[in-house]
Design a protein around this motif. Structure first.
Motif: not given
Ligand code: SAM
Length: 255
Positions: A65-89
């Motif tokens: 809903n924006t054209e922004a660049t987003i850095t998403a941060l979390d303490l849990y590496a498993g969540s970050i792996d999922k987030l990056n995979a969703t971004a690719v998808k």
């Protein structure tokens, strides 16, 4: 009998339970978009940080809903792996990047962001502490938008008061939280409560099947059973006392 609190569970076990769910806390795309409506001057130059992003349900809504660049941060590496995979998808990997880190020690430059977002996560470090720490990473006139557990009334029954004081010792009323926002150097722009469907349809109902699956996987594991008992109690308390508390979206502009 003393009740177990969420703080007594292993962080990895809690995250193992939650990362299989689309959202790890109450919220919805509609409410994320509603909050986004209060942010001025969004463009393809906008830089957003999404803190305590989990697997990124709201991160993707922000990206779509924006054209922004987003850095998403979390303490849990498993969540970050999922987030990056969703971004690719979703073909968003050029604008969305998940990184592991702690929101009380951000690895960013001063004045780096136009907008700091955080849904259901600031209580992990404290509302006032988080707002104070994050302000340094925002440009002047930048925005912060967070959801935070809040009391809707000045008084409430002892049972629910105790539950929340154990979970979020700083929990307070909406008026008080707005005053903290002002005190920490933001102009309060908006505050609105998340509607019940954010809890019921997007948080509590999806947990039910996951609870069964999790118990099956951890048969005989008392800690896992206690965690699920706690989550079920959270759901029962919500249906009993939801008029007294909920998540509130707080949006402020850095002074
Ligand atoms: N924003 C997501 C959502 O609404 O679905 C996740 C919310 S979940 C209730 C809270 C998140 O905060 C979890 O993903 C947890 O790993 C993360 N978290 C807890 N402490 C943290 C910290 N110190 N720094 C960064 N993330 C943290």
């Amino acid at each position: 009998m003393e009740e177990i609190t969420i703080h007594e569970f292993d962080f990895a076990l809690i995250n193992e339970f939650f990362t299989e769910l689309e959202r790890q806390g109450p919220g919805s795309s509609e409410e994320t978009i509603r909050a986004l409506g209060f942010i001025d001057n969004l463009s393809n130059k906008t830089k957003i940080a999404d803190l305590g992003c989990g697997t990124g349900a709201q991160t993707m809504v922000l990206a779509q809903n924006t054209e922004a660049t987003i850095t998403a941060l979390d303490l849990y590496a498993g969540s970050i792996d999922k987030l990056n995979a969703t971004a690719v998808k979703l073909g968003l990997q050029n604008r969305v990047k998940g990184i592991v880190g702690s929101m009380d020690n951000l690895p960013f430059q001063n004045d780096e962001f136009d907008l700091i977002w955080s849904e259901g996560a600031i209580a992990n470090i404290g509302f006032e502490k988080g707002l104070n720490h994050w302000k340094g990473f925002l440009k002047k006139d930048g925005y912060v938008a967070v959801t935070y557990e809040s009391w809707f009334t000045d008084e409430r029954p002892a049972e629910i008061e105790k539950w929340w004081l154990d979970a979020v010792p700083e929990i307070s009323t909406i008026g008080h939280n707005i005053s903290i926002m002002q005190k920490t150097g933001y102009i309060p722009v908006a505050a609105f409560t998340l509607p019940e469907n954010c809890w019921i349809d997007n948080y509590l109902i999806p947990q039910k099947a996951r609870q069964e699956e999790f118990l099956k996987k951890h048969t005989g594991n008392k800690t896992a059973e206690d965690l699920i008992a706690l989550m079920r109690r959270e759901a029962d308390l919500y249906s009993k006392y939801k008029q007294y508390y909920g998540y509130v979206f707080y949006i402020g502009k850095k002074m």
